[in-house]
Design a protein around this motif. Structure first.
Motif, short mmCIF file in Angstrom:
data_model
loop_
_atom_site.label_atom_id
_atom_site.label_comp_id
_atom_site.label_asym_id
_atom_site.label_seq_id
_atom_site.Cartn_x
_atom_site.Cartn_y
_atom_site.Cartn_z
N LEU B 184 0.65 -1.17 -0.10
CA LEU B 184 -0.02 0.01 -0.07
C LEU B 184 0.91 1.45 -0.11
O LEU B 184 0.63 2.01 -0.90
CB LEU B 184 -1.05 -0.05 1.23
N ILE B 185 1.66 1.50 0.77
CA ILE B 185 2.52 2.75 0.87
C ILE B 185 3.48 2.93 -0.28
O ILE B 185 3.53 4.03 -0.66
CB ILE B 185 3.66 2.53 2.16
N LYS B 186 4.05 1.68 -0.83
CA LYS B 186 4.91 1.75 -1.85
C LYS B 186 3.70 2.38 -2.96
O LYS B 186 4.40 3.10 -3.86
CB LYS B 186 5.30 0.25 -2.47
N GLN B 187 2.78 1.83 -3.42
CA GLN B 187 1.66 2.39 -4.18
C GLN B 187 1.65 3.71 -4.12
O GLN B 187 1.53 4.58 -5.21
CB GLN B 187 0.45 1.63 -4.32
N ALA B 188 1.25 4.36 -3.04
CA ALA B 188 1.07 5.86 -2.77
C ALA B 188 2.45 6.43 -3.31
O ALA B 188 2.35 7.67 -3.78
CB ALA B 188 0.75 5.80 -1.15
N ASN B 189 3.52 6.08 -2.72
CA ASN B 189 4.75 6.48 -3.15
C ASN B 189 5.02 6.51 -4.66
O ASN B 189 5.38 7.69 -5.09
CB ASN B 189 5.83 5.80 -2.41
N THR B 190 4.41 5.70 -5.29
CA THR B 190 4.65 5.66 -6.84
C THR B 190 3.85 6.86 -7.18
O THR B 190 4.10 7.48 -8.22
CB THR B 190 4.01 4.31 -7.46
N LEU B 191 2.74 6.89 -6.46
CA LEU B 191 1.94 8.12 -7.20
C LEU B 191 2.40 9.62 -6.88
O LEU B 191 2.38 10.34 -7.78
CB LEU B 191 0.24 8.05 -6.33
N ALA B 192 3.04 9.65 -5.85
CA ALA B 192 3.94 10.85 -5.45
C ALA B 192 4.92 11.26 -6.48
O ALA B 192 5.04 12.19 -6.85
CB ALA B 192 4.25 10.76 -3.85
N ALA B 193 5.62 9.81 -6.83
CA ALA B 193 6.76 10.07 -7.60
C ALA B 193 6.31 10.39 -9.17
O ALA B 193 7.01 11.04 -9.91
CB ALA B 193 7.70 8.79 -7.73
N THR B 194 5.28 9.74 -9.58
CA THR B 194 4.94 9.89 -10.80
C THR B 194 3.90 10.84 -11.16
O THR B 194 3.95 11.49 -12.45
CB THR B 194 4.41 8.52 -11.68
N LYS B 195 3.05 11.29 -10.39
CA LYS B 195 1.93 11.98 -10.68
C LYS B 195 2.07 13.16 -9.93
O LYS B 195 0.90 14.21 -9.88
CB LYS B 195 0.65 11.53 -10.44
N LEU B 201 -0.73 9.43 -0.12
CA LEU B 201 0.22 8.89 1.03
C LEU B 201 -0.67 8.97 2.33
O LEU B 201 -0.90 7.88 2.87
CB LEU B 201 1.23 9.58 0.90
N PHE B 202 -1.45 10.07 2.60
CA PHE B 202 -2.06 10.16 3.86
C PHE B 202 -3.39 9.21 3.73
O PHE B 202 -4.12 8.97 4.57
CB PHE B 202 -2.46 11.78 3.97
N TYR B 203 -4.10 9.32 2.57
CA TYR B 203 -5.48 8.43 2.31
C TYR B 203 -5.09 6.98 2.74
O TYR B 203 -6.13 6.40 2.93
CB TYR B 203 -5.71 8.55 0.76
N THR B 204 -3.80 6.62 2.36
CA THR B 204 -3.57 5.09 2.93
C THR B 204 -4.01 4.77 4.30
O THR B 204 -4.23 3.54 4.75
CB THR B 204 -2.23 4.50 2.75
N GLY B 205 -3.77 5.89 5.30
CA GLY B 205 -4.45 5.77 6.57
C GLY B 205 -5.53 4.89 6.81
O GLY B 205 -5.78 4.09 7.57
N VAL B 206 -6.54 5.51 6.01
CA VAL B 206 -8.01 5.11 6.02
C VAL B 206 -8.12 3.66 5.65
O VAL B 206 -8.68 2.85 6.60
CB VAL B 206 -8.94 5.82 4.98
#
Lengths: 260, 231
Positions: B184-195, B201-206
């Motif tokens: 999950l966190i890696k996916q969010a990081n990917t979004l941060a890096a590519t988009k 990243l904060f949304y993963t907490g949900v």
């Protein structure tokens, strides 16, 4: 008629010699009280009888047959289990199984034993019915029919101990042993447990009771053994032990010190 | 990217997190038993070996254990174990990153088995000697005493500490990130890096919160179910 005979039981824990050569015999139907100050070896003796400890030396005869010989080959688990069944043991702090109801506590061990019989599959129904009938009768005997489906945690100490007695009886032992059965109880609960012991004595159940209840020992026990530092200092009728003319000075002063 | 598509993208990662969670429990819960028996063994070398093993596994960060398990076969034995697993799954099933995931699963299962083993040991040792002796004098075998008398009492006692570990576990799955497993966190990081999107990243907490909420209710029910007796 002699039921049990113990010869020269010795037991040490490390360098401490707890039993220094115990010998006595017990007739069928007798109620024997074992008294003595703490550390005198009473409980160890009882645990040796129930095969929870193995004596270093000595022999035990039951019904005239050699049941245990310390100098013989070491008995395997299965053999010890079988011998153990000749004895029942009621603990000071009950040790009921908390996750089972009163009735299940009584039936658990007999049912497990029945399941080991070769003809269990064919006669399963009959065996179970017999066990449950017996358990029902035992509950009635200790006056706890109403608590049949209660869990141990909801019972008073006295009630728990009565269940423990019924549970020990469910295996139909030859000799029922009690390890200070009232020591963990309030005085007002002690009476109800002693009443059960009294009624068992009147039915000629063979019992060995390690106790601090001198009144009980005097009233109910037919015989008293007084242990002192790992040896039997007195063995005789309770009337003699608690009478005016007690021949043993140490026993006299022991009884005197407790009754004060 | 819409909120929905980002949710789906993160869900892809959370599925990996849930996989790590489930496999760790499926393997770790039974694996903890032999470890706890060894650490209670009467044979001293066995007992010592088990205690040293548990000490090492509990004494070293899980992230480091993941690195060691992932890199040591290749570096020390010159055998690309996880590379081969990767290739095998990619060719046969079209699954990516299988080697990395397997490395993470091994590290997690061993690590959690050690924690569980200590909980089991505490539970088993907390049962009074009197329960065993009562079973013995009633003519029960050691096996019968363990399964019919002791086990349920142990389970009752270990449910609260096990619940704690289980809840920690779902959050620990984020450590798989360290060898690039797409949790999950890696996916969010990917979004941060590519988009250039930081809020996912904060949304993963949900995701974590919802799952822990479900776990809390389920484990609470189990605890309540076992509250009919007290020992």
């Amino acid at each position: 008629m002699e039921l049990l005979k113990i010869e020269n039981y010795k037991k040490s824990f490390g360098a401490t010699e707890v039993l220094k050569g115990i010998g006595f015999s017990l007739d069928r139907g007798e109620t024997l009280a074992i008294i003595g100050s703490s550390g005198s070896g009473k409980t160890t003796l009882l645990r040796c009888l129930n095969f929870l400890e193995t004596p270093d030396e000595g022999r035990m005869y039951l019904d005239g047959k050699l049941l245990f010989d310390a100098s013989g080959p070491r008995a395997g688990d299965a053999e010890i289990r079988e011998k153990r069944l000749r004895f029942g043991l009621v603990f000071q702090n009950f040790n009921l199984f908390p996750q089972y109801t009163v009735f299940e506590n009584l039936c658990l061990a007999p049912k497990l034993l029945a399941a080991e019989r070769p003809d269990y599959r064919q006669k399963k129904e009959a065996y179970l019915a017999e066990i449950e009938e017996k358990a029902t009768g035992l509950l009635d005997k200790v006056g706890l029919t109403a608590k049949r489906d209660a869990y141990p945690c909801s019972l008073s100490g006295g009630q728990q101990q009565r269940v423990a007695i019924a549970r020990a009886l469910a295996n139909s032992p030859d000799i029922l042993c009690f390890d200070e059965p009232t020591s963990a109880l309030d005085p007002e609960l002690t009476a109800e447990v002693l009443n059960v012991l009294r009624s068992l004595a009147s039915e000629n159940m063979t019992m060995i009771v390690v106790t601090h209840e001198m009144k009980f020992a005097a009233e109910v026990a037919s015989r008293v053994i007084f242990m002192d530092e790992g040896v039997i200092a007195f063995d005789g009728p309770s009337a003699e032990a608690f009478g005016e003319n007690c021949p043993n000075e140490r026993l006299k002063s022991f009884i005197g010190s407790i009754e004060k | 990217m819409s909120f929905w598509s980002i949710t789906l993208f993160l869900w892809e990662g959370f599925r990996i997190s849930l996989l790590i969670f489930a496999v760790t429990l499926l393997v770790g819960i039974p694996l903890g038993l032999p470890i706890s028996f060894c650490s209670m063994s009467r044979v001293r070398p066995i007992r010592c070996a088990a205690k040293v093993f548990v000490w090492i596994i509990r004494g070293v960060p899980l992230m480091l254990q993941i690195f060691i398990i992932y890199y040591v076969p290749g570096l020390v034995f010159n055998y690309q174990l996880f590379g081969r697993v990767d290739k095998y799954f990619l060719l046969n099933y079209g699954i990516q990153d299988a080697g990395r995931i397997v490395a993470v699963l091994i590290a997690f299962a061993i690590n959690y088995a050690c924690y569980f083993s200590e909980i089991y040991r505490g539970g088993i040792e907390s049962i009074s000697k009197g329960q065993y002796e009562a079973g013995q004098v009633l003519g029960m075998t050691k096996k019968q005493i363990f399964f019919k008398v002791v086990l349920l009492q142990v389970i009752k006692r270990i449910v609260p500490p096990m619940s704690n570990e289980i809840i920690t576990l779902i959050k620990d799955t984020a450590l798989a990130n360290c060898i690039m497993v797409a949790e999950l966190i890696k996916q969010a990081n990917t979004l941060a890096a590519t988009k250039a999107l930081i809020w996912p990243l904060f949304y993963t907490g949900v995701f974590y919160l919802l799952f822990v909420g479900i776990l809390t209710v389920l484990l609470g029910r189990l605890e309540k179910k076992l509250s009919y007796f007290s020992s």
